[in-house]
Design a protein around this motif. Structure first.
Motif, mmCIF file in Angstrom:
data_model
loop_
_atom_site.group_PDB
_atom_site.id
_atom_site.type_symbol
_atom_site.label_atom_id
_atom_site.label_comp_id
_atom_site.label_asym_id
_atom_site.label_seq_id
_atom_site.Cartn_x
_atom_site.Cartn_y
_atom_site.Cartn_z
ATOM 1 N N ILE A 134 9.414 0.951 -10.889
ATOM 2 C CA ILE A 134 8.700 1.927 -10.522
ATOM 3 C C ILE A 134 7.094 1.592 -10.927
ATOM 4 N N ALA A 135 7.152 0.847 -11.744
ATOM 5 C CA ALA A 135 5.771 0.059 -11.711
ATOM 6 C C ALA A 135 5.170 -0.518 -10.546
ATOM 7 N N LEU A 136 5.988 -1.127 -9.888
ATOM 8 C CA LEU A 136 5.502 -1.806 -8.539
ATOM 9 C C LEU A 136 5.360 -0.583 -7.700
ATOM 10 N N GLY A 137 6.161 0.293 -7.354
ATOM 11 C CA GLY A 137 5.943 1.357 -6.389
ATOM 12 C C GLY A 137 4.619 2.278 -6.943
ATOM 13 N N ASN A 138 4.348 2.468 -8.028
ATOM 14 C CA ASN A 138 3.149 3.184 -8.608
ATOM 15 C C ASN A 138 1.963 2.109 -8.077
ATOM 16 N N GLU A 139 2.120 0.928 -8.270
ATOM 17 C CA GLU A 139 0.724 0.029 -8.052
ATOM 18 C C GLU A 139 0.400 0.007 -6.420
ATOM 19 N N ILE A 140 1.617 -0.066 -5.561
ATOM 20 C CA ILE A 140 1.464 0.058 -4.185
ATOM 21 C C ILE A 140 0.671 1.269 -3.689
ATOM 22 N N VAL A 141 1.248 2.445 -4.371
ATOM 23 C CA VAL A 141 0.540 3.782 -4.175
ATOM 24 C C VAL A 141 -0.969 3.738 -4.617
ATOM 25 N N TRP A 142 -1.306 3.191 -5.709
ATOM 26 C CA TRP A 142 -2.774 3.216 -5.858
ATOM 27 C C TRP A 142 -3.660 2.137 -5.254
ATOM 28 N N TYR A 143 -2.683 0.968 -4.708
ATOM 29 C CA TYR A 143 -3.527 0.150 -3.679
ATOM 30 C C TYR A 143 -3.774 0.746 -2.330
ATOM 31 N N ALA A 144 -2.862 1.568 -1.877
ATOM 32 C CA ALA A 144 -3.061 2.165 -0.467
ATOM 33 C C ALA A 144 -4.179 3.536 -0.748
ATOM 34 N N LEU A 145 -4.192 4.033 -1.725
ATOM 35 C CA LEU A 145 -5.398 5.034 -2.247
ATOM 36 C C LEU A 145 -6.657 4.524 -2.325
ATOM 37 N N ARG A 146 -6.760 3.266 -3.000
ATOM 38 C CA ARG A 146 -8.053 2.799 -3.054
ATOM 39 C C ARG A 146 -8.370 2.150 -1.678
ATOM 40 N N ASN A 147 -7.612 1.696 -0.901
ATOM 41 C CA ASN A 147 -8.128 1.592 0.425
ATOM 42 C C ASN A 147 -7.888 2.335 1.409
ATOM 43 N N ALA A 148 -7.933 3.285 1.157
ATOM 44 C CA ALA A 148 -7.567 4.803 2.040
ATOM 45 C C ALA A 148 -8.348 4.631 3.476
ATOM 46 N N LYS A 149 -9.700 4.404 3.278
ATOM 47 C CA LYS A 149 -10.838 4.216 4.363
ATOM 48 C C LYS A 149 -10.517 3.225 5.324
ATOM 49 N N ARG A 150 -10.201 2.093 4.852
ATOM 50 C CA ARG A 150 -9.721 0.685 5.558
ATOM 51 C C ARG A 150 -8.413 1.003 6.457
ATOM 52 N N PHE A 151 -7.456 1.603 5.508
ATOM 53 C CA PHE A 151 -6.298 1.754 6.251
ATOM 54 C C PHE A 151 -6.326 3.266 7.131
ATOM 55 N N GLY A 152 -7.084 3.870 7.113
ATOM 56 C CA GLY A 152 -6.950 5.224 7.877
ATOM 57 C C GLY A 152 -5.887 5.926 7.270
ATOM 58 N N LEU A 153 -5.703 6.101 5.970
ATOM 59 C CA LEU A 153 -4.703 6.535 5.257
ATOM 60 C C LEU A 153 -4.546 8.015 5.365
ATOM 61 N N GLN A 154 -3.462 8.686 5.652
ATOM 62 C CA GLN A 154 -3.244 9.908 5.989
ATOM 63 C C GLN A 154 -2.493 10.554 4.529
ATOM 64 N N ASP A 155 -1.461 9.854 4.254
ATOM 65 C CA ASP A 155 -0.681 10.379 2.766
ATOM 66 C C ASP A 155 0.468 9.220 2.354
ATOM 67 N N VAL A 156 0.815 9.171 1.283
ATOM 68 C CA VAL A 156 1.606 8.166 0.533
ATOM 69 C C VAL A 156 2.466 9.156 -0.112
ATOM 70 N N ILE A 157 3.942 8.886 -0.019
ATOM 71 C CA ILE A 157 4.897 9.555 -0.833
ATOM 72 C C ILE A 157 5.688 8.494 -1.645
ATOM 73 N N TRP A 158 5.962 9.014 -2.909
ATOM 74 C CA TRP A 158 6.663 8.219 -4.104
ATOM 75 C C TRP A 158 7.036 8.956 -5.042
ATOM 76 N N ARG A 159 8.515 8.824 -5.262
ATOM 77 C CA ARG A 159 9.085 9.633 -6.059
ATOM 78 C C ARG A 159 9.024 11.059 -6.323
#
Length: 218
Positions: free
Chosen positions: A155-180
């Motif tokens: 669960i901690a690893l999944g949470n960290e990946i969520v925040w990593y994706a959100l912190r890099n949202a502009k670079r990744f062209g992020l639309q959304d993330v779904i977890w738990r």
């Protein structure tokens, strides 16, 4: 009368093409950059592969303490003369990760590669697959599979990946993330995410399909 002076190695940082970033930016907080196809934006993220684009020249660490000149005609040992000018090449390109990249769009590929490098404990990232919704079939989505997803560590690893994706949202062209059961966007959590308890689902805006000569940068 003696003259005292200290010769210390001088740091040199030199980026060839693309954005200039410190090699220290390879941590999980780093914001990777993708070389976009000619039809994709922004221009700042575009890297032409015909030119040097993904290396940095940085000063090598000194191999000896600074040479202290005690006499006007003193000369340092030869090895210490070259310690300050020796350079090493640092590759800024992101290698392919664990996700199959066939059919993925460029922003999705960038996201997959960055996650593979930042989280080496991830051994399975799904990409293109049949689905009733368009995200996976069109190369816009990833399923980052979490080892032991119901454990505290998982669960901690999944949470960290969520925040990593959100912190890099502009670079990744992020639309959304779904977890738990939570649906996240760059603007914050938006409520139910319909499951996703064994993997982190990530959707990007795509950026177009690769032409084959893209370079994805850290």
């Amino acid at each position: 009368m003696g003259v005292a002076a200290i010769i210390a190695p001088a740091a040199v940082l030199f980026a060839v093409g693309g954005d200039a970033h410190s090699p220290a930016e390879t941590s999980r907080d780093a914001e990777p950059v993708v070389a976009e196809p000619v039809f994709a934006a922004p221009v700042a993220d575009h890297v032409e592969t015909a030119e040097p684009c993904c290396v940095e020249l940085v000063a090598a660490p000194p191999t000896a303490p600074p040479f202290i000149v005690e006499e006007p005609d003193a000369t340092p040992p030869p090895g210490q003369v070259f310690a300050a000018s020796r350079l090493r090449i640092v590759d800024r390109s992101l290698p392919a990760g664990v996700a199959p990249e066939h059919g993925l769009q460029v922003k999705t590929i960038l996201t997959a590669r960055a996650i593979s490098e930042a989280f080496p404990e991830i051994s399975n990232i799904g990409g293109v697959r049949p689905d009733s919704l368009r995200w996976h079939p069109n190369g816009l989505a990833l399923d980052v599979m979490i080892p032991n997803p119901t454990s505290t560590a998982g669960i901690a690893l999944g949470n960290e990946i969520v925040w990593y994706a959100l912190r890099n949202a502009k670079r990744f062209g992020l639309q959304d993330v779904i977890w738990r059961g939570v649906y996240y966007t760059p603007d914050g959590a938006k409520g139910s995410g319909h499951g996703h308890y064994d993997h982190v689902h990530i959707t990007t805006i795509g950026g177009g399909y690769p032409a084959g000569d893209e370079v994805y940068l850290r």
